[in-house]
Design a protein around this motif. Structure first.
Motif, PDB file in Angstrom:
ATOM      1  N   SER A  67       0.844  -1.202   0.000  1.00  0.00           N
ATOM      2  CA  SER A  67       0.000   0.000   0.000  1.00  0.00           C
ATOM      3  C   SER A  67       0.876   1.247   0.000  1.00  0.00           C
ATOM      4  O   SER A  67       0.647   2.183  -0.781  1.00  0.00           O
ATOM      5  CB  SER A  67      -0.911   0.017   1.238  1.00  0.00           C
ATOM      6  N   ASP A 161       0.053  -2.518 -10.050  1.00  0.00           N
ATOM      7  CA  ASP A 161      -0.101  -3.139  -8.747  1.00  0.00           C
ATOM      8  C   ASP A 161       0.158  -4.629  -8.982  1.00  0.00           C
ATOM      9  O   ASP A 161      -0.690  -5.352  -9.503  1.00  0.00           O
ATOM     10  CB  ASP A 161      -1.527  -2.886  -8.231  1.00  0.00           C
ATOM     11  N   SER A 185       3.692  -7.048  -3.176  1.00  0.00           N
ATOM     12  CA  SER A 185       3.369  -7.150  -1.741  1.00  0.00           C
ATOM     13  C   SER A 185       4.024  -8.388  -1.158  1.00  0.00           C
ATOM     14  O   SER A 185       3.977  -9.465  -1.755  1.00  0.00           O
ATOM     15  CB  SER A 185       1.856  -7.261  -1.533  1.00  0.00           C
ATOM     16  N   ARG A 316     -12.674 -17.666  -0.087  1.00  0.00           N
ATOM     17  CA  ARG A 316     -12.937 -16.225   0.069  1.00  0.00           C
ATOM     18  C   ARG A 316     -13.421 -15.613  -1.244  1.00  0.00           C
ATOM     19  O   ARG A 316     -13.010 -16.020  -2.323  1.00  0.00           O
ATOM     20  CB  ARG A 316     -11.667 -15.512   0.535  1.00  0.00           C
ATOM     21  N   TYR A 318     -12.725 -13.040  -3.066  1.00  0.00           N
ATOM     22  CA  TYR A 318     -11.824 -11.986  -3.570  1.00  0.00           C
ATOM     23  C   TYR A 318     -12.122 -11.799  -5.038  1.00  0.00           C
ATOM     24  O   TYR A 318     -11.896 -12.727  -5.810  1.00  0.00           O
ATOM     25  CB  TYR A 318     -10.372 -12.379  -3.414  1.00  0.00           C
TER      26      TYR A 318
HETATM   27  N1  T4K Z   1      -3.033  -4.672  -4.068  1.00  0.00           N
HETATM   28  C1  T4K Z   1      -3.613  -5.878  -4.134  1.00  0.00           C
HETATM   29  C2  T4K Z   1      -4.128  -6.346  -5.444  1.00  0.00           C
HETATM   30  C3  T4K Z   1      -3.703  -6.674  -2.974  1.00  0.00           C
HETATM   31  O1  T4K Z   1      -4.302  -7.888  -3.043  1.00  0.00           O
HETATM   32  C4  T4K Z   1      -3.187  -6.194  -1.772  1.00  0.00           C
HETATM   33  C5  T4K Z   1      -3.301  -6.967  -0.565  1.00  0.00           C
HETATM   34  C6  T4K Z   1      -2.556  -4.924  -1.758  1.00  0.00           C
HETATM   35  C7  T4K Z   1      -2.510  -4.190  -2.941  1.00  0.00           C
HETATM   36  C8  T4K Z   1      -1.964  -4.349  -0.533  1.00  0.00           C
HETATM   37  O2  T4K Z   1      -0.836  -5.079  -0.107  1.00  0.00           O
HETATM   38  P1  T4K Z   1      -0.251  -4.805   1.400  1.00  0.00           P
HETATM   39  O3  T4K Z   1      -0.363  -3.363   1.673  1.00  0.00           O
HETATM   40  O4  T4K Z   1      -1.080  -5.671   2.338  1.00  0.00           O
HETATM   41  O5  T4K Z   1       1.181  -5.283   1.283  1.00  0.00           O
HETATM   42  C9  T4K Z   1      -5.710  -9.838   2.825  1.00  0.00           C
HETATM   43  C10 T4K Z   1      -4.415  -9.124   3.061  1.00  0.00           C
HETATM   44  O6  T4K Z   1      -4.395  -8.406   4.305  1.00  0.00           O
HETATM   45  C11 T4K Z   1      -4.023  -8.231   1.954  1.00  0.00           C
HETATM   46  O7  T4K Z   1      -2.617  -8.003   2.071  1.00  0.00           O
HETATM   47  C12 T4K Z   1      -4.314  -8.840   0.606  1.00  0.00           C
HETATM   48  N2  T4K Z   1      -4.066  -7.954  -0.504  1.00  0.00           N
HETATM   49  C13 T4K Z   1      -5.761  -9.289   0.514  1.00  0.00           C
HETATM   50  C14 T4K Z   1      -6.085  -9.943  -0.790  1.00  0.00           C
HETATM   51  O8  T4K Z   1      -6.001 -10.215   1.538  1.00  0.00           O
HETATM   52  P2  T4K Z   1      -7.829 -10.030   4.294  1.00  0.00           P
HETATM   53  O9  T4K Z   1      -8.450  -9.002   5.197  1.00  0.00           O
HETATM   54  O10 T4K Z   1      -8.716 -10.787   3.390  1.00  0.00           O
HETATM   55  O11 T4K Z   1      -6.884 -11.032   5.114  1.00  0.00           O
HETATM   56  P3  T4K Z   1      -7.229 -12.025   6.299  1.00  0.00           P
HETATM   57  O12 T4K Z   1      -6.612 -11.486   7.559  1.00  0.00           O
HETATM   58  O13 T4K Z   1      -8.689 -12.332   6.324  1.00  0.00           O
HETATM   59  O14 T4K Z   1      -6.383 -13.307   5.891  1.00  0.00           O
HETATM   60  C15 T4K Z   1      -6.860 -14.292   4.970  1.00  0.00           C
HETATM   61  C16 T4K Z   1      -6.487 -15.654   5.518  1.00  0.00           C
HETATM   62  O15 T4K Z   1      -5.080 -15.801   5.509  1.00  0.00           O
HETATM   63  C17 T4K Z   1      -6.919 -15.896   6.940  1.00  0.00           C
HETATM   64  O16 T4K Z   1      -8.185 -16.474   6.947  1.00  0.00           O
HETATM   65  C18 T4K Z   1      -5.879 -16.866   7.472  1.00  0.00           C
HETATM   66  C19 T4K Z   1      -4.652 -16.586   6.621  1.00  0.00           C
HETATM   67  N3  T4K Z   1      -3.619 -15.849   7.360  1.00  0.00           N
HETATM   68  C20 T4K Z   1      -3.638 -14.474   7.346  1.00  0.00           C
HETATM   69  C21 T4K Z   1      -2.672 -13.784   8.035  1.00  0.00           C
HETATM   70  C22 T4K Z   1      -2.671 -12.261   8.044  1.00  0.00           C
HETATM   71  C23 T4K Z   1      -2.670 -16.539   8.045  1.00  0.00           C
HETATM   72  O17 T4K Z   1      -2.695 -17.800   8.071  1.00  0.00           O
HETATM   73  N4  T4K Z   1      -1.684 -15.857   8.711  1.00  0.00           N
HETATM   74  C24 T4K Z   1      -1.642 -14.500   8.739  1.00  0.00           C
HETATM   75  O18 T4K Z   1      -0.734 -13.911   9.335  1.00  0.00           O
HETATM   76  O19 T4K Z   1      -6.773  -9.205   3.436  1.00  0.00           O
END
Ligand code: T4K
Length: 374
Positions: A67, A161, A185, A316, A318
């Motif tokens: 980001s 991106d 990322s 998910r 996405y």
């Molecule tokens: N541009 C694009 C196209 C992106 O997809 C993203 C990030 C960015 C820019 C920005 O990049 P950064 O600024 O983050 O570097 C997640 C991520 O937080 C996000 O980085 C990512 N895209 C996006 C697609 O997915 P959430 O809110 O869906 O994540 P969350 O916490 O629900 O995690 C998904 C699953 O991953 C969890 O159910 C379990 C697993 N997990 C997650 C984390 C954080 C783990 O096993 N361990 C962990 O530490 O957003």
């Protein structure tokens, strides 16, 4: 057997890979002995050159997340008016445009790749357009040739991106070498991680050094600061994780490709489903396994999502809702639903199945079983 014994674990959409602790230990000892924790330290510099070699690109600036890398890139070019971008992405793409002081202009996506449709980009150009911020969604490369031609014709900056595109190659060339800048990322959920982190790929050394300076408060030397910079630096601790993980990446990507291949074999002929990314494509990283749940399938996308959740299988959506439907963007003229039919349909149909290198084959068969016999 009791129910307790037969209960299978919860399976999430992704699970990060980690370096062996034994590989991290010497790097931690180095940090503890030098007490250099940040500010372009020795481990970060080693990480940067190892990453350059791995990705096959010369000029990399490591940052603390994608980001901030997107924001820094837009600020570097002084982008403060309109930026054409897809509504079908993670919210960070458009948020970075806003944080830079510009406005996202949404253009529709291509139905095959789900990436920006070059014709829609061209139609969205106005006298205020300064840049295109395209996304290689799920690591599938954009039509970089068409986008480059449009950018050149209209004098626009072309920024990618590339959060999903770690290690992706096309025609032997790294996809992150395309455009004016590309941003990776290294978040925990990505193909490669440093817990948090990211990188900007520049076409030349001058641009890299300018980005590094802008990301270090604009400091030139102890007494000279010439611009309003930001702190985008990665700590030595994160760099150590990245450096220690890099040697695992060929095996990790090969394992992702094997998981994706199994999904493809099992699901690609399922009535009403479209599997977006054929595996075994040259240079693909199997970032995700998106399926599109169409009318011919017995359940709606949300029905299948719920059916999987009932079995503790957490696929998910996405990317749903579309960025252009989020409250802070939906009043923009380009957010009008009639202008974005392909993106809208993708957001309603897509489901990303769990995919990570060490996904247990038993769990993968559970997922396949639910999806193929809903
Ligand atoms: N541009 C694009 C196209 C992106 O997809 C993203 C990030 C960015 C820019 C920005 O990049 P950064 O600024 O983050 O570097 C997640 C991520 O937080 C996000 O980085 C990512 N895209 C996006 C697609 O997915 P959430 O809110 O869906 O994540 P969350 O916490 O629900 O995690 C998904 C699953 O991953 C969890 O159910 C379990 C697993 N997990 C997650 C984390 C954080 C783990 O096993 N361990 C962990 O530490 O957003």
């Amino acid at each position: 057997m009791s129910n307790l014994e037969t209960k299978r674990p919860q399976v999430f959409v992704t699970r990060p890979i980690l370096p062996p602790l034994a590989d991290l230990q010497p790097l931690l000892e180095e940090i503890w002995s030098t007490r250099i924790l940040s500010n372009n330290g020795p481990i970060l510099r080693r990480f940067e050159s190892a990453l350059s070699a791995y990705l096959g690109v010369e000029h990399i600036s490591i940052v603390n997340n994608a980001s901030i890398g997107l924001l820094l890139s837009l600020r570097h070019f002084g982008i403060a008016q309109e930026v054409i971008t897809p509504p079908f992405s993670f919210i960070a793409t458009s948020h970075a445009i806003r944080w830079a002081g510009a406005e996202p202009v949404f253009a529709d996506i291509d139905p095959v790749t789900l990436n920006l449709d070059p014709a829609a980009v061209e139609a969205a150009i106005t006298p205020r357009t300064q840049a295109i911020l395209a996304v290689h969604c799920y690591g599938v490369p954009c039509d970089t040739t068409a986008l480059a031609a449009i950018a050149k014709k209209h004098g626009l900056k072309l920024i990618y991106d590339a959060a999903h595109a770690f290690g992706v190659r096309r025609g032997g060339r790294p996809v992150v070498a395309e455009g004016d800048l590309s941003i990776l990322s290294f978040h925990a959920t990505k193909v490669f991680n440093s817990f948090e982190g990211g990188a900007i790929i520049s076409p030349d050394r001058e641009t890299k050094l300018a980005l590094d300076r802008l990301g270090n408060y604009g400091i030139v030397d102890e007494v000279t600061i010439l611009e309003t910079g930001l702190n985008t630096k990665m700590s030595e601790l994160n760099a150590a994780v990245g450096l220690a993980l890099l040697p695992q990446m060929d095996a990790a990507i090969a394992a992702r490709n094997r998981v994706a291949t199994r999904y493809w074999e099992a699901l690609s002929q399922t009535q009403g489903l479209r599997c977006l990314c054929p595996p075994k494509q040259e240079g693909h990283n199997s970032y995700a396994f998106p399926i599109l749940v169409g009318k011919g399938y017995p359940l709606s996308r949300d029905g299948l999502y719920q059916r999987l959740r009932d079995q503790d299988l957490f696929a998910r959506r996405y990317f749903y809702p579309l960025i252009s439907d989020m409250p802070m963007y939906r009043d923009l003229p380009s957010a009008a639903p009639e202008g974005l039919p392909v993106a809208r349909r993708a957001a309603e149909e897509v489901l990303c199945l769990p995919l990570y290198p060490d996904l247990d084959p038993i769990d993968q068969e559970r997922i396949i079983d639910v999806v193929s016999h809903p």
